[in-house]
Design a protein around this motif. Structure first.
Motif, short mmCIF file in Angstrom:
data_model
loop_
_atom_site.label_atom_id
_atom_site.label_comp_id
_atom_site.label_asym_id
_atom_site.label_seq_id
_atom_site.Cartn_x
_atom_site.Cartn_y
_atom_site.Cartn_z
N UNK A 89 123.58 -98.79 -36.53
CA UNK A 89 125.00 -98.91 -36.86
C UNK A 89 125.42 -97.87 -37.89
N UNK A 90 124.53 -97.61 -38.82
CA UNK A 90 124.81 -96.58 -39.83
C UNK A 90 124.98 -95.21 -39.16
N UNK A 91 124.08 -94.92 -38.21
CA UNK A 91 124.18 -93.66 -37.48
C UNK A 91 125.45 -93.60 -36.65
N UNK A 92 125.89 -94.74 -36.12
CA UNK A 92 127.14 -94.77 -35.37
C UNK A 92 128.33 -94.45 -36.26
N UNK A 93 128.31 -94.95 -37.49
CA UNK A 93 129.36 -94.60 -38.44
C UNK A 93 129.39 -93.10 -38.64
N UNK A 94 128.23 -92.51 -38.88
CA UNK A 94 128.15 -91.05 -39.07
C UNK A 94 128.64 -90.31 -37.82
N UNK A 95 128.31 -90.85 -36.65
CA UNK A 95 128.75 -90.25 -35.39
C UNK A 95 130.27 -90.13 -35.36
N UNK A 96 130.99 -91.18 -35.74
CA UNK A 96 132.45 -91.14 -35.73
C UNK A 96 133.00 -90.27 -36.86
N UNK A 97 132.30 -90.22 -37.98
CA UNK A 97 132.73 -89.31 -39.06
C UNK A 97 132.65 -87.86 -38.59
N UNK A 98 131.59 -87.53 -37.86
CA UNK A 98 131.43 -86.17 -37.35
C UNK A 98 132.47 -85.89 -36.25
N UNK A 99 132.70 -86.88 -35.40
CA UNK A 99 133.73 -86.75 -34.37
C UNK A 99 135.08 -86.44 -35.00
N UNK A 100 135.40 -87.16 -36.07
CA UNK A 100 136.69 -86.96 -36.74
C UNK A 100 136.82 -85.54 -37.27
N UNK A 101 135.76 -85.02 -37.86
CA UNK A 101 135.83 -83.69 -38.45
C UNK A 101 135.73 -82.57 -37.41
N UNK A 102 135.10 -82.85 -36.28
CA UNK A 102 134.88 -81.80 -35.28
C UNK A 102 135.96 -81.78 -34.19
#
Length: 204
Positions: A89-102
């Protein structure tokens, strides 16, 4: 020591931090930095506050500052319900953070900034193609979000996290960039859930 947040009033990257600080009930000082007037490029700001010359910046102490909005969110959310401890779940949070920035912020936020802060017009010949490209890419990002929210109340684990905060910031102002949010009903319902969270504050 109380945190100091350096930000710009029209920036949703700065709003992200204000929202999380408020929801965590953490007191902070706020200092306005007018990026349109070049205040993030002054001799005082560049070496002392942020050598990169951008905002937001969170001053944690007299000797420690942190930049990049999503890195600040991670720092503040550590050991709180806003950032899961479970590895996937932590990695999923990071996944969406990266999606937002990219995929999200470079298109929706940039298009909004050009129009709202720099007064660029879609009818300007030199900006037309750039704006159309940003709009197409922004629509794709919104579609991905809307599809995800069709079967999920929030972005990770059906609980409110910094993944939601980072995506909410510029999405709820996407209409200012020319996007028709009525085309994304699941995003609109998600807005309502976020705005009912404890200690929610509006963008001002």
């Amino acid at each position: 020591m109380t945190y100091t947040l350096y930000g710009y009033h029209a920036s949703d990257n700065c709003y992200k931090i204000k929202l999380l600080l408020n929801q965590l009930e953490i007191p902070f000082h706020y200092k306005e930095v007018d990026i349109v007037k070049g205040e993030s490029r002054t001799e005082e700001f560049l070496p002392q506050v942020n050598p990169v010359g951008c905002i937001p910046v969170l001053a944690i102490s007299s000797t420690a500052t942190l930049t990049e909005s999503n890195a600040i969110l991670i720092y503040l959310a550590e050991d709180t319900p806003f950032l899961p401890k479970e590895k996937f779940k932590r990695a999923q949070v990071f996944q969406w953070l990266f999606f937002e920035q990219y995929k999200h912020e470079p298109n929706i936020a940039t298009l909004r900034f050009w129009q709202k802060c720099l007064n660029r017009k879609k009818t300007d010949k030199q900006w037309k193609d750039k704006m159309e490209e940003k709009f197409t890419n922004g629509e794709e990002a919104l579609r991905i979000m809307n599809d995800h929210l069709m079967n999920n109340a929030y972005f990770v684990g059906n609980s409110y996290t910094i993944a939601d905060i980072c995506l909410y910031a510029y999405t709820h102002k996407a209409h200012e960039a020319g996007f028709n949010l009525n085309s994304y009903p699941h995003i609109l319902q998600w807005f309502k859930r976020i705005e009912k969270q404890d200690n929610y504050v509006k963008f001002e």
